[in-house]
Design an enzyme around this catalytic site. Structure first.
Site, PDB file in Angstrom:
ATOM      1  N   SER A 197       5.677  10.394  37.620  1.00 26.65           N
ATOM      2  CA  SER A 197       5.128  11.255  37.480  1.00 26.65           C
ATOM      3  C   SER A 197       4.854  11.705  39.992  1.00 26.65           C
ATOM      4  O   SER A 197       5.862  10.446  39.889  1.00 26.65           O
ATOM      5  CB  SER A 197       3.644  10.299  37.875  1.00 26.65           C
ATOM      6  OG  SER A 197       3.274   9.403  38.186  1.00 26.65           O
ATOM      7  N   THR A 198       4.560  12.228  40.417  1.00 31.22           N
ATOM      8  CA  THR A 198       4.888  12.578  41.033  1.00 31.22           C
ATOM      9  C   THR A 198       3.920  10.896  41.982  1.00 31.22           C
ATOM     10  O   THR A 198       4.509  11.301  42.904  1.00 31.22           O
ATOM     11  CB  THR A 198       4.666  14.337  41.313  1.00 31.22           C
ATOM     12  OG1 THR A 198       5.500  15.028  40.616  1.00 31.22           O
ATOM     13  CG2 THR A 198       4.166  14.315  42.957  1.00 31.22           C
ATOM     14  N   GLY A 231      14.732  22.758  27.419  1.00 28.49           N
ATOM     15  CA  GLY A 231      16.539  22.538  27.297  1.00 28.49           C
ATOM     16  C   GLY A 231      17.837  22.609  27.570  1.00 28.49           C
ATOM     17  O   GLY A 231      18.275  23.053  27.237  1.00 28.49           O
ATOM     18  N   GLU A 265      12.720  11.672  39.959  1.00 27.79           N
ATOM     19  CA  GLU A 265      13.060  13.604  38.942  1.00 27.79           C
ATOM     20  C   GLU A 265      11.593  12.864  38.642  1.00 27.79           C
ATOM     21  O   GLU A 265      11.383  12.302  37.449  1.00 27.79           O
ATOM     22  CB  GLU A 265      13.730  12.835  37.412  1.00 27.79           C
ATOM     23  CG  GLU A 265      15.277  12.625  37.523  1.00 27.79           C
ATOM     24  CD  GLU A 265      15.832  13.933  37.804  1.00 27.79           C
ATOM     25  OE1 GLU A 265      15.188  14.937  38.091  1.00 27.79           O
ATOM     26  OE2 GLU A 265      17.465  14.293  37.758  1.00 27.79           O
TER      27      GLU A 265
END
EC number: 1.2.1.3
Length: 507
Positions: free
Chosen positions: A260-261, A474, A281
């Site tokens: 999480s941020t 994707g 990320e």
């Protein structure tokens, strides 16, 4: 029935664990048992808290894992430093050969490992297998890369001098991964970090410890068969204590964090405080923008796949569907119709398209978000309810009528809720795409080539992943994966992401 009183050893009666039921006997093929060691550094151990892993599809306990103590963390880091002295001396292409063997070892266990991901994380079987395939593919990619990484010989301005750029490993890479991709995210980091000459310390998500153990057993076997120190790929299962220790530890040269941020920001500040290196990320609040000239036969399956896939628990999940006013109603109608045809069931059943949320907390977050969306003017056109069945199942949900800047629309809730927004102009749509805090993935659907190039250009999408006529999820391993702003700025997997795992010297 399994929440019985716990004995002095803190264990419930054995017969209640899924691993002891004949239906789940395949778990033993991965080397798992009722009680599993949650530390590997060349030797297996785990003297810390015993945690139980639960299956999100029925909330039954699968098996237990003994986490790392701080003393074991310390011992593991020391073993990693020693292992690096061996690993760094091995030529990069030879390191690539070890990574090739790891890929082959994963291939042999791909179905059973994919089934474990399905059982423990809750994603559907085909996605579980696909995630292991991604680790395999990154191993293949890294093998080739091990013969290609390097720097240029540059023209020196001084007579009789050479100017050369040299890349060396950073040393010890700490890898902290999230529950939603409990194999692939480690795989991207591990394969690339290894060929670069680094050793790895993995802390997986506390709710997917069996997957961490199973993957580590496969990797450890390859290292041991090659007479290499197992500590090269170490693992310490644990919670925030281990994560904090890694972030503060000056011996951990790079901390690669996926999650999480909120937590990512804390990790980044701890790492920055000691001038370490981080690779982040973090979250995404990803939009698909559909213009009036879009091919709706592409749009509808794309929007459904990207918003419902993994039950809305991908960082690249589509959370905002922006529709041009002229096609808004027809697209909403078609997407809602498709939602109602999504097959919901046990994630390991091959015909299931949609499984449970990972935890009970996620179900609460889902309900809270729907309530807030209604208060802020949204209309639930599809879904909106918790399902009456065992496990953490909720209906995939579509909400229309919200303002583009409604607080709930600007909040990344890690559940399958799609907010549909109506726009009129290209300028407006691009601005809405970019106005959220995160900058991970984005898509437009159009046939207008001028618009495509404006979207790809400096005033277009501000995201790390910018798609045209395909959905937000994707991504491919050959490109650099990651995003801007509150997504953290890190890049993993392909292109020149390898540079983050190395340090540059100019000679």
């Amino acid at each position: 029935h399994w929440r019985m009183s716990r004995g002095p050893s803190g264990t419930a009666a054995m017969s209640t664990l899924l691993i002891n039921q004949p239906k789940y006997a395949w778990l033993k093929e991965l080397g798992l048992s009722e009680d599993n060691d949650g530390v590997y550094n060349g030797n297996w151990g785990g003297k810390g808290e015993v945690i139980t892993s639960y299956c999100p599809a029925n909330n039954e306990p699968i098996a237990r894992v003994r986490q790392a103590t701080m003393a074991e963390y310390e011992e593991t880091v020391q073993k990693l430093r020693d292992a690096w002295k061996v690993w760094a001396d091995i030529p990069a292409p030879k390191r690539g050969e070890i990574v090739r063997q790891i890929g082959d070892a994963l291939r042999k266990k791909i179905k059973v490992l994919g089934s474990l991901v399905s059982l423990e994380m809750g994603k559907i079987y085909v996605e579980g297998v696909g995630e292991v395939q991604e680790y395999v593919d990154v191993c293949d990619y890294a093998v080739g890369l091990s013969r290609m990484i390097g720097g240029p010989v540059l023209p020196s301005e001084r007579p009789g001098h050479a100017l050369i750029e040299m890349w060396n490993p950073v040393g010890l890479v700490g890898i902290i991964t999230a529950f939603n991709f409990p194999v692939a995210v480690y795989g991207w980091n591990n394969a690339i970090a290894l060929i670069c000459g680094n050793v790895c310390l993995w802390k997986g998500a506390p709710t997917t410890p069996l997957t961490s153990v199973a993957v580590t057993k496969i990797v450890a076997e390859v290292l041991e068969q090659n007479n290499l120190p197992g500590a090269i790929c170490s693992m310490t299962c644990g919670g925030a204590d281990i994560g904090t220790a890694m972030s503060k530890d000056e011996r951990v040269d790079l901390v690669s964090f996926t999650g999480s941020t909120h937590v990512g920001k804390m990790v980044a500040m701890l790492v920055q405080e000691r001038f370490g290196r981080n690779l982040l990320e973090l979250g995404g609040n990803n939009a698909i923008i559909v213009f009036e000239d879009a091919d709706l036969n592409l749009v509808v399956p794309s929007a459904v796949f990207a918003s419902v896939g993994t039950a809305g628990q991908r960082c690249t999940t589509t959370r905002r569907l922006m529709l041009h006013g002229s096609i808004h109603d027809v697209v909403v109608e078609r997407v809602a119709k498709a939602y109602k045809q999504v097959r919901i069931g046990d994630p390991w059943d091959p015909s299931t398209m949609y499984g449970p949320l990972h935890t009970k907390q996620a179900v609460d977050q889902y309900l809270a978000a729907i309530e807030q969306a209604k208060q802020q003017g949204g209309t639930v056109v599809c879904g909106g309810k918790v399902m009456d069945r065992p496990g953490n199942y909720v209906e995939p949900t579509i909400i229309t009528g919200l303002a583009h800047d409604a607080p709930i629309v600007h909040t990344e809730t890690f559940v399958p809720i799609l907010y549909v927004l109506k726009f009129q102009t290209e300028e407006e749509a691009f601005a809405w795409n970019n106005e959220v805090k995160q900058g991970l993935s984005s898509s437009i659907f159009t046939k207008d080539m001028g618009r495509v190039f404006r979207w790809l250009g400096p005033k277009g999408s501000d995201c790390g992943i910018v798609n045209v006529n395909i959905p937000t999820s994707g991504a491919e391993i050959g490109g650099a994966f990651g995003g801007e702003k509150h997504t953290g700025g890190g890049r993993e997997s392909g292109s020149d992401s390898w540079k983050q795992y190395m340090r540059r010297s100019t000679w």
